[in-house]
Every structure is written in structure tokens, then in C-alpha cells.
Design a protein around this motif. Structure first.
Motif, PDB file in Angstrom:
ATOM      1  N   ARG A 130     -17.393  -9.245   1.644  1.00 55.29           N
ATOM      2  CA  ARG A 130     -16.931  -8.925   0.288  1.00 55.29           C
ATOM      3  C   ARG A 130     -16.168  -7.607   0.307  1.00 55.29           C
ATOM      4  N   VAL A 131     -15.111  -7.565  -0.460  1.00 53.61           N
ATOM      5  CA  VAL A 131     -14.242  -6.381  -0.477  1.00 53.61           C
ATOM      6  C   VAL A 131     -15.013  -5.136  -0.889  1.00 53.61           C
ATOM      7  N   ASP A 132     -15.904  -5.285  -1.891  1.00 52.70           N
ATOM      8  CA  ASP A 132     -16.598  -4.108  -2.398  1.00 52.70           C
ATOM      9  C   ASP A 132     -17.730  -3.652  -1.487  1.00 52.70           C
ATOM     10  N   GLN A 133     -17.930  -4.356  -0.383  1.00 52.43           N
ATOM     11  CA  GLN A 133     -18.970  -3.924   0.554  1.00 52.43           C
ATOM     12  C   GLN A 133     -18.371  -3.418   1.858  1.00 52.43           C
ATOM     13  N   LEU A 134     -17.051  -3.273   1.885  1.00 52.98           N
ATOM     14  CA  LEU A 134     -16.413  -2.791   3.106  1.00 52.98           C
ATOM     15  C   LEU A 134     -16.541  -1.280   3.213  1.00 52.98           C
ATOM     16  N   SER A 135     -16.532  -0.793   4.442  1.00 62.23           N
ATOM     17  CA  SER A 135     -16.522   0.650   4.642  1.00 62.23           C
ATOM     18  C   SER A 135     -15.124   1.183   4.322  1.00 62.23           C
ATOM     19  N   LYS A 136     -15.004   2.506   4.324  1.00 61.20           N
ATOM     20  CA  LYS A 136     -13.704   3.122   4.043  1.00 61.20           C
ATOM     21  C   LYS A 136     -12.646   2.637   5.049  1.00 61.20           C
ATOM     22  N   GLY A 137     -13.018   2.660   6.310  1.00 61.28           N
ATOM     23  CA  GLY A 137     -12.069   2.248   7.343  1.00 61.28           C
ATOM     24  C   GLY A 137     -11.712   0.777   7.238  1.00 61.28           C
ATOM     25  N   GLN A 138     -12.727  -0.042   6.958  1.00 61.51           N
ATOM     26  CA  GLN A 138     -12.455  -1.485   6.816  1.00 61.51           C
ATOM     27  C   GLN A 138     -11.538  -1.730   5.623  1.00 61.51           C
ATOM     28  N   GLY A 139     -11.775  -0.976   4.544  1.00 55.96           N
ATOM     29  CA  GLY A 139     -10.911  -1.125   3.370  1.00 55.96           C
ATOM     30  C   GLY A 139      -9.472  -0.757   3.695  1.00 55.96           C
ATOM     31  N   THR A 140      -9.298   0.301   4.458  1.00 58.12           N
ATOM     32  CA  THR A 140      -7.949   0.714   4.848  1.00 58.12           C
ATOM     33  C   THR A 140      -7.277  -0.370   5.683  1.00 58.12           C
ATOM     34  N   ARG A 141      -8.034  -0.938   6.613  1.00 55.28           N
ATOM     35  CA  ARG A 141      -7.464  -2.002   7.450  1.00 55.28           C
ATOM     36  C   ARG A 141      -7.094  -3.220   6.618  1.00 55.28           C
ATOM     37  N   LEU A 142      -7.966  -3.553   5.665  1.00 57.61           N
ATOM     38  CA  LEU A 142      -7.671  -4.708   4.825  1.00 57.61           C
ATOM     39  C   LEU A 142      -6.400  -4.464   4.004  1.00 57.61           C
ATOM     40  N   ARG A 143      -6.250  -3.274   3.479  1.00 61.34           N
ATOM     41  CA  ARG A 143      -5.047  -2.956   2.690  1.00 61.34           C
ATOM     42  C   ARG A 143      -3.793  -3.081   3.548  1.00 61.34           C
ATOM     43  N   LEU A 144      -3.936  -2.724   4.796  1.00 60.39           N
ATOM     44  CA  LEU A 144      -2.788  -2.856   5.700  1.00 60.39           C
ATOM     45  C   LEU A 144      -2.446  -4.334   5.925  1.00 60.39           C
ATOM     46  N   VAL A 145      -3.467  -5.140   6.113  1.00 63.12           N
ATOM     47  CA  VAL A 145      -3.225  -6.584   6.279  1.00 63.12           C
ATOM     48  C   VAL A 145      -2.528  -7.143   5.038  1.00 63.12           C
ATOM     49  N   LEU A 146      -2.998  -6.735   3.876  1.00 58.10           N
ATOM     50  CA  LEU A 146      -2.401  -7.232   2.631  1.00 58.10           C
ATOM     51  C   LEU A 146      -0.937  -6.805   2.509  1.00 58.10           C
ATOM     52  N   ALA A 147      -0.642  -5.609   2.992  1.00 62.00           N
ATOM     53  CA  ALA A 147       0.736  -5.120   2.886  1.00 62.00           C
ATOM     54  C   ALA A 147       1.687  -5.867   3.810  1.00 62.00           C
ATOM     55  N   LEU A 148       1.146  -6.423   4.887  1.00 60.88           N
ATOM     56  CA  LEU A 148       2.008  -7.052   5.888  1.00 60.88           C
ATOM     57  C   LEU A 148       1.997  -8.576   5.821  1.00 60.88           C
ATOM     58  N   ALA A 149       1.049  -9.143   5.079  1.00 58.21           N
ATOM     59  CA  ALA A 149       0.782 -10.577   5.175  1.00 58.21           C
ATOM     60  C   ALA A 149       1.957 -11.449   4.765  1.00 58.21           C
ATOM     61  N   HIS A 150       2.837 -10.951   3.925  1.00 57.18           N
ATOM     62  CA  HIS A 150       3.948 -11.786   3.454  1.00 57.18           C
ATOM     63  C   HIS A 150       5.251 -11.424   4.171  1.00 57.18           C
ATOM     64  N   ARG A 151       5.128 -10.812   5.309  1.00 58.46           N
ATOM     65  CA  ARG A 151       6.283 -10.430   6.129  1.00 58.46           C
ATOM     66  C   ARG A 151       7.346  -9.715   5.291  1.00 58.46           C
ATOM     67  N   PRO A 152       6.970  -8.607   4.691  1.00 57.42           N
ATOM     68  CA  PRO A 152       7.928  -7.891   3.831  1.00 57.42           C
ATOM     69  C   PRO A 152       9.079  -7.296   4.638  1.00 57.42           C
ATOM     70  N   LYS A 153      10.207  -7.143   3.977  1.00 56.74           N
ATOM     71  CA  LYS A 153      11.364  -6.554   4.653  1.00 56.74           C
ATOM     72  C   LYS A 153      11.248  -5.031   4.707  1.00 56.74           C
ATOM     73  N   VAL A 154      10.525  -4.480   3.735  1.00 57.21           N
ATOM     74  CA  VAL A 154      10.286  -3.041   3.735  1.00 57.21           C
ATOM     75  C   VAL A 154       8.787  -2.816   3.555  1.00 57.21           C
ATOM     76  N   VAL A 155       8.226  -1.989   4.430  1.00 55.90           N
ATOM     77  CA  VAL A 155       6.802  -1.693   4.328  1.00 55.90           C
ATOM     78  C   VAL A 155       6.636  -0.219   3.971  1.00 55.90           C
ATOM     79  N   LEU A 156       5.897   0.030   2.885  1.00 51.55           N
ATOM     80  CA  LEU A 156       5.645   1.395   2.427  1.00 51.55           C
ATOM     81  C   LEU A 156       4.172   1.715   2.679  1.00 51.55           C
ATOM     82  N   LEU A 157       3.932   2.660   3.566  1.00 48.24           N
ATOM     83  CA  LEU A 157       2.557   2.988   3.924  1.00 48.24           C
ATOM     84  C   LEU A 157       2.243   4.421   3.486  1.00 48.24           C
ATOM     85  N   ASP A 158       1.242   4.558   2.632  1.00 41.07           N
ATOM     86  CA  ASP A 158       0.849   5.871   2.136  1.00 41.07           C
ATOM     87  C   ASP A 158      -0.523   6.214   2.707  1.00 41.07           C
ATOM     88  N   GLU A 159      -0.550   7.131   3.618  1.00 36.49           N
ATOM     89  CA  GLU A 159      -1.769   7.544   4.324  1.00 36.49           C
ATOM     90  C   GLU A 159      -2.508   6.346   4.913  1.00 36.49           C
TER      91      GLU A 159
END
Lengths: 237, 381
Positions: free
Chosen positions: A128-157
Motif C-alpha cells: 500500500r502506498v501509505d505504508q511505504l517508507s520515505k525511500g520507497q515512496g521516492t522510488r515509486l514517484r520516480l516510476v510514476l514519472a517515467l511510466a508513460h515514456r514522457p518526452k520531458v522528465v522533471l525531477l525535483d529532489e
């Protein structure tokens, strides 16, 4: 003259909020580039990324992302860019369900890539998303940012809360994205060593103004680290 | 009454911690069942409070949860999680009580006319009502929420019914037999509802997963999702509303007969419990109306919408329609029943009025939710 090949163009951009203002006279992002966005806290890094994502509306000037206005043409722009920040809220549900849900919003959603990234970042699909650790949450957010093969990726910290292994996986992933040639990444981070290692261009902000913009190798070399450079420019955090 | 409040507090806190509409509904169904039993132990003039105490947690759990927990992540209170949850639960209950008293003052009828004190021995019922809060707290503390909630929903009212039944065998009059049977009935109806919703949800997920394989164009898919969710909400809400009112109206003659024969208001009381719970659960299910995401998720994490490729105005419009149309259509059914069947039948007037009032509260609740969704970008966003 606007560069038709540029993925992002900024012209006479100004954004003012209370006592803070951000100004960028002219800037563009070419395909295949990895841009390191650095500067002290309050320099305007997150604000610039939010302007590119259409979260904020410019006070004046022009922002074009893939030739589109990110505020007026928000859905079309969002479908083609990936956004990740370490504090971005995520719907509380299991990861697998979240992926299924979000896939409906992106015509280019790549299930195979999602599987690959979830495995690479060691994320359990049934968690469950709300049971992830800080690091796991960060990794998940990264997966979400890349999952649709975006042409531009904006990564903030993107490195917040990541251990060494996860950081390496992150850097490898960013380089893979940019290595495809048609896609670009803007990465804002205080992990200067990582930024200097993977970016081929640096954009340095201080007090809402661009104080340096150029190839990384021209600004940083084996004798001077990025941290030392930022100290020289008065842009260290 | 203290037992009612104790139970309501426990249920509310447990629902706060559960984090999903489904679990909250399960727990609140158990609250409804328990309060039905509790109602047999309280004075007749406290009935409106008991009814509203059932309804308000149902309405406001996600609201307070959403107001207190503004983003994905831990509670904003800098305390141990269990303590933060307990404090939130108490704040929630306090606010609910205030709203409850306000609503009670607004109600233009008195349900006390409907219910006569049946002269029941209170012992077994009080035991049952006291067991449920313990179960609620245990469910929260042990984090085994769903199974315990199901158990509490189905088993405990059944246990209460059985206890009453035992009492009946010794010295109870006929009205108590009806009460016991109805307690079991409440439990069974709750179980059937849970099973039905679970099956419907699984079926929907299956259909969705099949549909996702076809990779329709994005616009088509969003449009299709929206229409499907709207239709589903309309069918569920109005179907259950019609079912509930049909049940009451069909048995109206029986109720009148029972009243004349001295069985008094036990039957209307039980049917009243059902009829309040059924349509309101149905309307609450519109929370489950989705644009891919449950509204309850939106409430808990409104910022999660912010970076999705959907325009905020479009999002608000769609969620607003998904929320309000089923509730409004169900209110039309309430009004039609009121006009056609309730004239001169005081208890039915009361039930319909309650349903209408609480539907208005649902609409207000929806409005508050949409106020929290992301807005269009601005200079000062």
C-alpha cells in the motif's frame, strides 16, 4: 527566433509571488539533454519546474513545452511530461491498483516498462502506498514519472531518502531515458556530485535569476567540483 | 445514552483509521446494528439522537479525515500515531455531536412518537453494546480491521438477537420476539449488502481489466469511464432507495395492523432503522463513484490530482456530477414517496424527512470535498 527542435522554450519569463520573483530571459532544452538545475534553497528551482508543469501560471512571458502552453493546454502537456517531486501526494491504494488507475490517463503508458522499473527499484506491487517508507515512496514517484515514456522528465529532489543502491538505480535510469535521444531530463537536486556526474548541462539559479547556464564540462572539471563552483558563484545552499 | 456515545466514538475512530470507504461502511454498518440494539436500552425521547448518531459518522468520517489529514503521509499532529488517531477521533466526535445537536434542532418531527419503550430487560443488550466498542478499539489497535469489522457487523448483532431470543424463551412477550428476529434481520441484511457490494466491485474490476486490454483512445476511455461510473452510481443509489421504500410501503398495512394489535412501534422502528440505513448507505456508495479514483481517496489526498493530465475544472465538474446526480435523483424518489404514501402516516413522514435532510447533508459534504480539490493554476497558486 524559437528553436523548432527544442522541447522547452522560455522567453522573457517572469513569475512573482509575494516577495519572490523568478526571471528567465531566454532558455531552451534540446532533445537528449540532461540538465542539472542547482542553486541554494529559495533560488527558484521548484518554482521553475512548476511553471514548466503548468502548476503555476507565469506572471508574464512565455513558456512552451513541446510547443504547447502548459497552462492552457494542460492535459496535452501533462501526458507528455513526467513530473516527480519528493513530496508529491499519491493516492492511497495498492501499487498495482495505482498503476492500473493511472494507466488510463496516459495513452503512452508502458506496462512492460513499469514492471521493469518496479523490479529495479524493488517495489512490491501489493504494497500500500501509505505504508511505504520515505525511500520507497521516492522510488515509486520516480516510476510514476517515467511510466508513460514522457518526452520531458522533471525531477525535483529525486534522491531524497534513497540509499546508495537506489541512487545508482536512479542515475542509471535517468541516463537511459536521456540516452534514447529524443527525450530530456531536468533534474533539480542538492546532491551535487550526482548532478554533476549525469548532467551534460547546468542551469544555476540564485535569488530567482539565472547566474550560470552552460555545458557541465565547461563549468566543472576534474580540478573544481560543482560544490566549489557554487561557492564561487555565491549559489551554495 | 453513554453506551451509545461510547460506541459511536469507538466506531468513528476505527473508521478514521480504516482509510477506505468500504471499511468505513462496514464499521458503520456495525454501528448501525449496534445502535439499533442500543436504542432498545434508551429512552424513547433519545431516539432522534440515536438515529442521527448513526447517520452522522456515516456522513462525516471521510470529511473530518480529509480535513485533518491534508496530504498523503502521517498525521500532522506531532504525536505517536495511536495518540494522534485517538485525539482526531475525539475531535471528530465532538464536532459530530455539535452537528448532531444542530440537526436534531432542525428536525421538524419527533421519532419518539414512533417508538414505545418495549420494557425489555436491558442486561443482555447492554453487554452486547459494550462488547462492540471493545471490538472497535481492538480492530483499530491490532490493525486486523476488515475481518473484525465483518465479524462485528454480522456476528455481534446476531449474538444480540440470540441473547434476546434466550430471554424470550424465559419471560419475554411477543414484541421481544419480533425485536430479536429483527436484530438478526439487520445482521443478515448487512451481510447481504456487504456480499453484494463485494461481488459487484470484483465484477467491475474484472470488466475494467478486460477493457484496459483494448487500449481505447484516452478521450474515449475517460468518457467511457465517466459514463459508466455515473450509470453505476445511479443504478446503485436509486435501486437501493426504491428497494428500501418499497419494503416499507409494502409492509405498511402490516405495520398498521401490528400497531392496532398492540405490537406497537417495534416493526416501524426496525423498518425505520433499515430504511434509514439502506438509502443512506446507497447514497454514501456514491463516494465510491470514481473517475478512476474513489472520492474518498480524493479527499484524503486531493493534491494527488494536481499533476495528472486532467484539467482541474473538468475534474471538478465530473466528480461533482458523479456525486450530486445520484443523490438528487434519490431525493426525487423520497419526495415522490412522501407525496404518494406518507400523508397521514406520521412515522413514514418522519423517515422520509430524515432521509431528505441527510441527503442535503450529503450534498453539502460533497461540496466541501470539491472545495478541496486542486483549482486552476493562478499567479498565486
Amino acid at each position: 527566433m524559437p528553436d523548432p527542435a527544442a522541447l522547452i522554450t522560455l522567453r522573457e519569463l517572469a513569475f512573482t509571488r509575494r516577495d519572490f520573483s523568478l526571471r528567465v530571459a531566454s532558455w531552451s532544452l534540446q532533445p537528449g539533454q540532461v540538465v542539472g538545475l542547482v542553486g541554494p534553497n529559495g533560488a527558484g528551482k521548484t518554482t521553475l519546474l512548476q511553471l514548466l508543469a503548468g502548476v503555476l501560471r507565469p506572471s508574464s512571458g512565455e513558456v512552451k513545452v513541446l510547443g504547447l502552453d502548459p497552462v492552457a493546454q494542460l492535459p496535452a502537456v501533462r501526458q507528455q511530461i513526467g513530473i516527480m517531486s519528493d513530496d508529491q501526494a499519491i493516492f492511497r491504494m495498492r501499487i498495482a491498483k495505482l498503476m492500473h488507475l493511472l494507466s488510463g490517463y496516459y495513452p503512452t503508458w508502458d506496462r512492460a516498462l513499469v514492471d521493469t522499473l518496479l523490479d529495479r527499484f524493488d517495489l512490491d506491487r501489493s504494497a500500500r502506498v501509505d505504508q511505504l517508507s520515505k525511500g520507497q515512496g521516492t522510488r515509486l514517484r520516480l516510476v510514476l514519472a517515467l511510466a508513460h515514456r514522457p518526452k520531458v522528465v522533471l525531477l525535483d529532489e529525486p534522491g531524497t531518502g534513497l540509499d546508495l543502491t537506489a541512487r545508482r538505480a536512479l542515475l542509471r535510469t535517468v541516463l537511459e531515458v536521456a540516452g534514447e535521444g529524443e527525450r530530456s531530463v531536468i533534474i533539480s537536486s542538492h546532491m551535487l556530485e550526482d548532478v554533476a556526474r549525469i548532467s551534460d548541462r547546468l542551469l544555476v539559479l540564485r535569488d530567482g535569476a539565472v547566474i550560470q547556464d552552460g555545458p557541465t564540462h565547461a563549468l566543472v572539471d576534474d580540478t573544481v567540483t560543482l560544490e566549489e563552483r557554487l561557492l564561487d558563484w555565491g549559489a551554495a545552499g | 445514552m453513554s453506551a451509545v456515545l461510547l460506541h459511536a466514538r469507538a466506531t468513528a475512530t476505527a473508521a478514521l483509521s480504516a482509510g477506505s470507504a468500504g471499511k468505513a461502511i462496514l464499521q458503520l454498518l456495525s454501528a448501525g446494528s449496534a445502535l439499533f440494539l442500543a436504542s432498545l436500552t434508551i429512552g424513547d425521547d433519545e431516539w432522534p439522537i440515536a438515529l442521527v448518531a448513526v447517520a452522522l459518522p456515516l456522513l462525516s468520517v471521510p470529511l473530518w479525515r480529509g480535513l485533518l489529514w491534508t496530504s498523503d503521509g502521517p498525521s500532522p499532529l506531532p504525536l505517536q500515531p495511536w495518540l494522534a488517531r485517538a485525539i482526531e477521533g475525539m475531535v471528530f466526535m465532538l464536532l459530530s455531536l455539535l452537528v448532531m445537536l444542530g440537526l436534531w434542532g432542525c428536525l421538524s418531527f419527533s421519532l419518539s412518537d414512533l417508538v414505545a419503550w418495549p420494557g425489555l430487560h436491558r442486561g443482555p443488550l447492554i453487554v452486547t453494546v459494550l462488547v462492540l466498542p471493545v471490538v472497535g478499539w481492538s480492530a483499530q489497535l491490532t490493525a486486523i480491521r476488515l475481518p473484525v469489522a465483518i465479524w462485528a457487523t454480522i456476528a455481534l448483532p446476531g449474538l444480540g438477537g440470540a441473547l434476546i431470543g434466550i430471554q424470550l424463551l424465559t419471560d419475554g412477550p411477543n414484541t421481544l420476539a419480533i425485536a430479536a428476529l429483527c436484530a438478526v434481520g439487520v445482521a443478515l441484511v448487512s451481510g447481504v449488502l456487504i456480499a453484494t457490494f463485494t461481488a459487484a466491485r470484483r465484477l467491475t474490476r474484472r470488466i475494467e481489466s478486460i477493457g484496459a486490454d483494448f487500449r481505447l483512445g484516452l478521450r474515449d476511455r475517460l468518457q467511457r469511464d465517466f459514463i459508466r461510473q455515473l450509470l453505476r452510481s445511479l443504478v446503485i443509489v436509486n435501486g437501493l432507495t426504491i428497494l428500501g421504500w418499497s419494503l416499507v410501503i409494502y409492509t405498511r398495512e402490516r405495520i398498521v395492523g401490528a400497531t392496532l394489535s398492540g405490537e406497537q412501534e417495534v416493526v416501524p422502528m426496525v423498518l425505520g432503522s433499515l430504511i434509514i440505513v439502506l438509502p443512506l448507505v446507497a447514497r454514501f456508495m456514491t463516494i465510491d463513484a470514481q473517475l478512476g479514483v474513489r472520492l474518498s481517496h480524493s479527499m484524503a489526498t486531493p493534491a494527488a490530482w494536481q499533476l495528472l493530465p486532467i484539467h482541474p475544472d473538468q475534474l471538478r465538474l465530473r466528480l461533482g456530477l458523479l456525486w450530486s446526480l445520484p443523490v438528487l435523483s434519490a431525493m426525487l424518489i423520497d419526495l415522490a414517496c412522501y407525496a404518494l404514501y406518507a400523508t397521514g402516516v406520521g412515522w413514514l413522514e418522519g423517515l422520509l424527512s430524515t432521509s431528505l435532510w441527510l441527503s442535503v447533508a450529503l450534498l453539502v459534504f460533497g461540496f466541501l470535498v470539491f472545495m478541496r480539490l486542486p483549482r486552476s493554476t493562478s499567479h498565486s497558486a
